[in-house]
Structure formats: structure tokens, C-alpha cells
Write a protein that holds these residues in place. Structure first.
Motif, PDB file in Angstrom:
ATOM      1  N   ILE A 177      24.883  85.129-140.433  1.00  0.00           N
ATOM      2  CA  ILE A 177      25.398  84.543-139.225  1.00  0.00           C
ATOM      3  C   ILE A 177      26.846  84.698-138.940  1.00  0.00           C
ATOM      4  CG2 ILE A 177      25.245  82.273-137.679  1.00  0.00           C
ATOM      5  CD1 ILE A 177      22.806  81.715-139.012  1.00  0.00           C
ATOM      6  N   LYS A 178      27.494  84.242-140.114  1.00  0.00           N
ATOM      7  CA  LYS A 178      29.040  84.203-139.985  1.00  0.00           C
ATOM      8  C   LYS A 178      29.471  85.668-139.333  1.00  0.00           C
ATOM      9  CE  LYS A 178      33.239  83.116-142.207  1.00  0.00           C
ATOM     10  NZ  LYS A 178      33.867  82.906-143.381  1.00  0.00           N
ATOM     11  N   ALA A 179      28.819  86.797-139.962  1.00  0.00           N
ATOM     12  CA  ALA A 179      29.162  88.259-139.757  1.00  0.00           C
ATOM     13  C   ALA A 179      28.913  88.599-138.343  1.00  0.00           C
ATOM     14  CB  ALA A 179      28.384  89.006-140.842  1.00  0.00           C
ATOM     15  N   HIS A 181      25.383  88.300-137.056  1.00  0.00           N
ATOM     16  CA  HIS A 181      23.772  88.696-136.908  1.00  0.00           C
ATOM     17  C   HIS A 181      23.160  87.281-136.332  1.00  0.00           C
ATOM     18  CE1 HIS A 181      23.941  92.387-139.205  1.00  0.00           C
ATOM     19  NE2 HIS A 181      25.034  91.572-139.935  1.00  0.00           N
ATOM     20  N   THR A 182      22.043  87.968-135.450  1.00  0.00           N
ATOM     21  CA  THR A 182      21.044  86.981-134.891  1.00  0.00           C
ATOM     22  C   THR A 182      19.911  87.462-135.187  1.00  0.00           C
ATOM     23  OG1 THR A 182      21.165  88.046-132.705  1.00  0.00           O
ATOM     24  CG2 THR A 182      22.598  86.164-133.105  1.00  0.00           C
ATOM     25  N   ARG A 183      19.295  88.543-135.420  1.00  0.00           N
ATOM     26  CA  ARG A 183      18.187  88.981-135.705  1.00  0.00           C
ATOM     27  C   ARG A 183      18.133  89.222-137.194  1.00  0.00           C
ATOM     28  NH1 ARG A 183      18.825  93.216-132.173  1.00  0.00           N
ATOM     29  NH2 ARG A 183      17.740  94.851-133.864  1.00  0.00           N
ATOM     30  N   ILE A 184      17.747  88.226-137.897  1.00  0.00           N
ATOM     31  CA  ILE A 184      17.910  88.120-139.363  1.00  0.00           C
ATOM     32  C   ILE A 184      16.156  87.800-139.911  1.00  0.00           C
ATOM     33  CG2 ILE A 184      18.575  87.011-141.417  1.00  0.00           C
ATOM     34  CD1 ILE A 184      20.753  85.789-139.581  1.00  0.00           C
ATOM     35  N   GLY A 185      15.992  88.710-140.703  1.00  0.00           N
ATOM     36  CA  GLY A 185      14.620  88.640-141.508  1.00  0.00           C
ATOM     37  C   GLY A 185      14.638  88.188-142.637  1.00  0.00           C
ATOM     38  N   HIS A 204      14.912  79.070-142.468  1.00  0.00           N
ATOM     39  CA  HIS A 204      14.752  78.599-141.003  1.00  0.00           C
ATOM     40  C   HIS A 204      15.433  77.502-140.497  1.00  0.00           C
ATOM     41  CE1 HIS A 204      10.955  80.834-140.347  1.00  0.00           C
ATOM     42  NE2 HIS A 204      10.186  80.516-141.237  1.00  0.00           N
ATOM     43  N   LYS A 205      15.846  76.740-141.673  1.00  0.00           N
ATOM     44  CA  LYS A 205      16.720  75.488-141.482  1.00  0.00           C
ATOM     45  C   LYS A 205      18.035  75.975-141.051  1.00  0.00           C
ATOM     46  CE  LYS A 205      18.333  71.308-143.497  1.00  0.00           C
ATOM     47  NZ  LYS A 205      18.323  70.320-144.812  1.00  0.00           N
ATOM     48  N   GLY A 211      21.090  77.247-133.676  1.00  0.00           N
ATOM     49  CA  GLY A 211      20.330  77.760-132.582  1.00  0.00           C
ATOM     50  C   GLY A 211      19.638  79.072-132.429  1.00  0.00           C
ATOM     51  N   LEU A 212      19.296  79.462-133.676  1.00  0.00           N
ATOM     52  CA  LEU A 212      18.609  80.573-133.831  1.00  0.00           C
ATOM     53  C   LEU A 212      17.123  80.441-134.298  1.00  0.00           C
ATOM     54  CD1 LEU A 212      21.243  82.818-135.602  1.00  0.00           C
ATOM     55  CD2 LEU A 212      20.906  82.861-133.062  1.00  0.00           C
TER      56      LEU A 212
END
Length: 341
Positions: A177-179, A181-185, A204-205, A211-212
Motif C-alpha cells: 500500500i505504501k508503494a 498499490h490498491t489492487r492487491i491479491g 483483509h485487516k 479504506g481498501l
């Protein structure tokens, strides 16, 4: 044949009484001897190659100064063997030695090994598992002070140490997320064990904290938690137009399969896909190009903690049992970058 140097030989060479040598070499009673004499006696003892008779000392205190470590297959696992080293170091610091046996997942052999350790008068035992799991202690351990390593039991009176699986996943996802990314699998393990559940929860947490929300299609349970399983799952997942830009992998072996799938599909790491694993299995993480960013399981620290806790129990029976979880540090290499535009 080499003659053992005893306390009488040290006393004779130092020109002092046996009692003075005993006090000078014992931290608990050294205050009874002036500093200059202490220094002299210890220098003479060192020159003569004197070593204290731990067996005799142990007999006086009803202790052998030996603890046992029973493992399932840790001794043959490169990264988990650091648990043994941690236990050895903690024991050495307190004047104990560790007797290690490995059952190779053979329950009958394990029971035989525990009985053998008892015959050698071990003072206590570290009961170790290769991966975080719920375990039941063998009945042979009922009368022996025991600490569980890399596992938990339903017995609150037994101390145990495990990695914090939820926090490990949170750390991995946070770096993605810091990099940006919002579409993380996530490629998860198929086995129903605490690590599987904990890492999924942490995944998930951490997304929710920012907020993702994960696309359910991007959270995949691999067929087998190894390189083949990771490659198979990633080939399918990354073939779609709406593929994730980053993947959190249950372990480094799955991550290696992701590297292979990405290469086959013409995707570059980290330019087109960022990847984070768990384990810090250096045979993989360091060998991949670019190096794999991963969350290290604290094997050495867990082994050190388990032995320290056991020795605390042996030396102070009022020591309260503790069920501890250790943090897992992030090891950054080159597999994380910003998402492709």
C-alpha cells in the motif's frame, strides 16, 4: 592421557585454599574474596585450563544442567533450524546445554526420544514444531517442565511461543500500500492451520485500515503451498485484464512460482507486478532476481525465548506461564515498486 585440572590443582598453583578458589570462581560467592585475589585465582584457573565440574554441581542442586529439545523435522529444515541455534545460545548463556532429537514426524519415535531424554536426566524440555500449529503434548511430558516452540496447546499452564501471523500479513500488505498499490491479491495456503487463517485475517485487516477492499477473484487458495502451486495459480490470475498489480504470498515458495508465472506472461517484477512473501527463506529470497521482499519468521528469537522461559521456570517454579506471539520483521529487497500506470 590428559589429567583433568580440578579445584585442588588451582588452589595449589595459586597458593590459596580450596575454599578461596571455590568462592573466587563462583559468581554468587565471589564477594567473599577481595578483587585482587579473585583476579589472581581466575588467571591461574585459565592458565591451567580449569573447567568447573558441571555434573557434580548439578548433582548437588538436583539438576543435570541439560535441557532437551524435541522437534518434528526442524533439524533437517534449513530456515527453521535457527530455532535450535536460538535455544542453544540462550541455554549457554545460563550454563546449560541442549540435547536435540528429531522425530521426523514419527510419533512412536518421538515418545521413545522423550523417554531417552528423561533417562539422561534432562531438567526440562522444549517441544518444537516446524510450523505454527495447534498441538497436543505427549503424555510422557506430563511430569517434565515443558515450553512449546512454534505451536500452541489448549493447556493454559504451558508456556508457548509463536509468530504473530496477523501482524506478519499486515506488515506485508502495508509495504504494498505504501508503494501505491490498491489492487492487491493474495495467494494463500490450502491447509487449515493458524498461519493460513491468521495471514488471511491480517491481509483483509490491513486493506480495511486504508479504506481498501480485496476483489474476491484476487484472493486465491493455491492447490499446494509450493512453487508449482504458486505458478499454477499465478498463471491463471495474472492472465486476466483486471489482474492485481501486487500479490501477497503465503510463503516464499509460492512467491517463486509467481516469479515464474510473471516471466512466462512477459510481466516484469516490480515494474508490472510487485510481490511480497513470508519466511525469508534465503535460498529463495536472495536467489530470485530481483530479490524477494519478504516478512521473516523470527525462528532464532522464538528458540531463544523458549529456552529462556524454560530456564526461568526451572530456576523459579513460581514463574507464570506465558503464551507469547513475536513480531515478524520486514526484509526489503527489490520486488516492490509503484503500480504500473
Amino acid at each position: 592421557m590428559t589429567t583433568r585440572v580440578g579445584i585442588r590443582e588451582v588452589a595449589k598453583a595459586a597458593g590459596v585454599s580450596v575454599t578461596t578458589v571455590s568462592h573466587a570462581l563462583n559468581e554468587a560467592t565471589s564477594f567473599r574474596v577481595n578483587a585482587k585475589t579473585q583476579q589472581h585465582v581466575r588467571a591461574v584457573a585459565k592458565d591451567l585450563g580449569y573447567a568447573p565440574n558441571r555434573l557434580a554441581s548439578g548433582l548437588r542442586k538436583q539438576r543435570s544442567k541439560i535441557i532437551g529439545l524435541v522437534s518434528d523435522e526442524i533439524a533437517t529444515t534449513p530456515f527453521a533450524s535457527a530455532m535450535i541455534l536460538g535455544a542453544q545460545d540462550a541455554s549457554y548463556e545460563r550454563g546449560y546445554v541442549v540435547m536435540v532429537v528429531d522425530s521426523g514426524l514419527d510419533e512412536q519415535l518421538e515418545r521413545d526420544e522423550i523417554r531417552m531424554l528423561q533417562q539422561h536426566q534432562v531438567d526440562g524440555l522444549v517441544y518444537a514444531k516446524m510450523y505454527h500449529q495447534v498441538t497436543r503434548l505427549p503424555a510422557e511430558l506430563n511430569a517434565l517442565p515443558t515450553v512449546v516452540l512454534d505451536a500452541v496447546t489448549d493447556d493454559a499452564s504451558v508456556s508457548s511461543i509463536v509468530p504473530s501471523e496477523v501482524a506478519a500479513a499486515e506488515t506485508a500488505v502495508a509495504v504494498l500500500i505504501k508503494a501505491g498499490h490498491t489492487r492487491i491479491g493474495m495467494l494463500n495456503n490450502p491447509d487449515d492451520i493458524p498461519a493460513t487463517r491468521g495471514r488471511l485475517e491480517g491481509f483483509h485487516k490491513e486493506l480495511s485500515t486504508h479504506g481498501l477492499e480485496a476483489d474476491p477473484r484476487h484472493v486465491v487458495v493455491v492447490s499446494v503451498a509450493d512453487t508449482n502451486g504458486g505458478r499454477e495459480a499465478a498463471l491463471d490470475l495474472l492472465s486476466h485484464d483486471d489482474r492485481p498489480t501486487a500479490l501477497f504470498c503465503f510463503n516464499d515458495r509460492i512467491a517463486m512460482g509467481v516469479y515464474q508465472a510473471a516471466g512466462a506472461l512477459g510481466l516484469r517484477i516490480p515494474e508490472d507486478l510487485s510481490v511480497v512473501g513470508v519466511d525469508n527463506l534465503e535460498l529463495i529470497a536472495d536467489a530470485l532476481w530481483p530479490g524477494l521482499t519478504t516478512v521473516a519468521l523470527p525462528h532464532y528469537e522464538m528458540g531463544h525465548w523458549a529456552a529462556t522461559q524454560l530456564l526461568d521456570i526451572l530456576e523459579n517454579p513460581d514463574t507464570r506461564p506465558v503464551q507469547e506471539m513475536l513480531a515478524c520483521p520486514l526484509i526489503e529487497r527489490g520486488s516492490v515498486g509503484p503500480p504500473p500506470e
